[in-house]
Enzyme design. Structure first.
Site, PDB file in Angstrom:
ATOM      1  N   CYS A   7       0.865  -1.183   0.000  1.00  0.00           N
ATOM      2  CA  CYS A   7       0.000   0.000   0.000  1.00  0.00           C
ATOM      3  C   CYS A   7       0.900   1.232   0.000  1.00  0.00           C
ATOM      4  CB  CYS A   7      -0.975  -0.016   1.182  1.00  0.00           C
ATOM      5  SG  CYS A   7      -0.193   0.007   2.815  1.00  0.00           S
ATOM      6  N   ASN A  10       2.293   1.487   4.391  1.00  0.00           N
ATOM      7  CA  ASN A  10       2.579   0.212   5.085  1.00  0.00           C
ATOM      8  C   ASN A  10       2.285   0.290   6.585  1.00  0.00           C
ATOM      9  OD1 ASN A  10       5.407  -2.045   5.640  1.00  0.00           O
ATOM     10  ND2 ASN A  10       3.311  -2.573   5.171  1.00  0.00           N
ATOM     11  N   CYS A  12      -1.407   0.778   7.412  1.00  0.00           N
ATOM     12  CA  CYS A  12      -2.849   0.485   7.526  1.00  0.00           C
ATOM     13  C   CYS A  12      -3.259  -0.744   6.702  1.00  0.00           C
ATOM     14  CB  CYS A  12      -3.686   1.697   7.112  1.00  0.00           C
ATOM     15  SG  CYS A  12      -3.455   3.139   8.176  1.00  0.00           S
ATOM     16  N   ARG A  13      -3.358  -0.581   5.384  1.00  0.00           N
ATOM     17  CA  ARG A  13      -3.966  -1.643   4.579  1.00  0.00           C
ATOM     18  C   ARG A  13      -3.081  -2.866   4.388  1.00  0.00           C
ATOM     19  NH1 ARG A  13      -5.089   2.236  -0.292  1.00  0.00           N
ATOM     20  NH2 ARG A  13      -3.167   3.068   0.609  1.00  0.00           N
ATOM     21  N   SER A  14      -1.816  -2.663   3.958  1.00  0.00           N
ATOM     22  CA  SER A  14      -1.000  -3.858   3.673  1.00  0.00           C
ATOM     23  C   SER A  14      -0.608  -4.638   4.932  1.00  0.00           C
ATOM     24  CB  SER A  14       0.208  -3.532   2.783  1.00  0.00           C
ATOM     25  OG  SER A  14       1.083  -2.617   3.377  1.00  0.00           O
ATOM     26  N   ASP A 123      -8.096   3.900   1.097  1.00  0.00           N
ATOM     27  CA  ASP A 123      -7.136   4.337   2.115  1.00  0.00           C
ATOM     28  C   ASP A 123      -7.912   4.873   3.332  1.00  0.00           C
ATOM     29  OD1 ASP A 123      -5.190   5.543   3.590  1.00  0.00           O
ATOM     30  OD2 ASP A 123      -4.270   6.604   1.917  1.00  0.00           O
TER      31      ASP A 123
HETATM   32  P1  4NP Z   1      -1.749   2.840   4.130  1.00  0.00           P
HETATM   33  O1  4NP Z   1      -2.385   4.195   4.692  1.00  0.00           O
HETATM   34  O2  4NP Z   1      -1.207   3.158   2.749  1.00  0.00           O
HETATM   35  O3  4NP Z   1      -2.917   1.916   4.068  1.00  0.00           O
HETATM   36  O4  4NP Z   1      -0.684   2.427   5.101  1.00  0.00           O
HETATM   37  C1  4NP Z   1      -1.660   5.396   4.766  1.00  0.00           C
HETATM   38  C2  4NP Z   1      -0.805   5.614   5.811  1.00  0.00           C
HETATM   39  C3  4NP Z   1      -0.113   6.814   5.900  1.00  0.00           C
HETATM   40  C4  4NP Z   1      -0.277   7.776   4.922  1.00  0.00           C
HETATM   41  C5  4NP Z   1      -1.132   7.549   3.866  1.00  0.00           C
HETATM   42  C6  4NP Z   1      -1.820   6.352   3.770  1.00  0.00           C
HETATM   43  N1  4NP Z   1       0.413   9.019   5.022  1.00  0.00           N
HETATM   44  O5  4NP Z   1       0.165   9.894   4.186  1.00  0.00           O
HETATM   45  O6  4NP Z   1       1.227   9.179   5.932  1.00  0.00           O
END
Ligand code: 4NP
Length: 154
Positions: A7, A10, A12-14, A123
Site C-alpha cells: 500500500c 505500510n 494500515c492496509r498492507s 485508504d
Molecule cells: P496505508 O495508509 O497506505 O494503508 O498504510 C496510509 C498511511 C499513511 C499515509 C497515507 C496512507 N500518510 O500519508 O502518511
C-alpha cells in the site's frame, strides 16, 4: 510461495492484509509453506508499527499486528516474491514504475484478482473508524480466495 502486499504507507492496509493472511494460513495448516510480508511505496513510516486504529480494529477480530514494522518496497522484491498485490490503482502504478524488466513476481491489484466486486481497498488513514472496518471486510474476504489459490499452487 512468497506473497508481498503493498500500500502507500505500510501502516494500515498492507499490514492488515499481512496479518489476516498469516492467520488464515495458520488455520489452514499452511503457515510454514508461504512467506508473507508487506511494504509501502512511500518511506515516511519505515520502522513504525501499524497505525493504532488499524491495530485496534484488527485485534478485535483476532488479528495481532503489533509485531509488524513498516518497510518500503524495493526493486529486488520483484525477484524475491512470487506474487505482489497492490491495494489500490495508485500503488499499482507506482509498482509498475519500479518493476524490473525480468522480475519473477506476478504483479496484480489485490481485489481485482481476489474479489471482483470492488477494485481498490480504500485508504482509511484520513477517515473515521468505519474506514478501518471496511478495510478488514475487504481484506478478509479476498484473503479467503487467496488461500484457496495458494493451496492449489503449493
Ligand atoms: P496505508 O495508509 O497506505 O494503508 O498504510 C496510509 C498511511 C499513511 C499515509 C497515507 C496512507 N500518510 O500519508 O502518511
Amino acid at each position: 510461495m512468497r506473497v508481498l502486499f503493498v500500500c502507500l504507507g505500510n501502516i494500515c492496509r498492507s499490514p492488515t492484509a499481512e496479518g489476516v493472511l498469516r492467520h488464515k494460513l495458520q488455520e489452514a495448516g499452511l503457515a510454514g509453506r508461504v512467506e508473507v510480508a508487506s511494504a509501502g511505496t512511500g518511506n515516511w513510516h519505515v520502522g513504525a508499527a501499524p497505525d493504532k486504529r488499524t491495530q485496534r480494529a484488527a485485534l478485535l477480530r483476532g488479528f495481532d499486528l503489533s509485531a509488524l514494522r513498516a518497510q518500503q518496497v524495493v526493486a529486488p522484491d520483484f525477484n524475491h516474491y512470487d506474487l505482489i498485490l497492490a491495494m489500490d490503482l495508485s500503488n499499482l502504478r507506482d509498482l509498475k514504475a519500479l518493476q524490473p524488466a525480468h522480475g519473477k513476481a506476478e504483479l496484480d491489484l489485490f481485489l481485482r484478482r481476489f474479489d471482483g466486486v470492488k477494485d481498490e481497498v480504500p485508504d482509511p488513514y484520513y477517515d473515521g473508524e468505519d474506514g478501518f472496518e471496511e478495510v478488514l471486510d475487504l481484506v478478509e474476504s479476498a484473503c479467503d480466495l487467496l488461500v484457496i489459490e495458494l493451496k492449489g499452487r503449493l
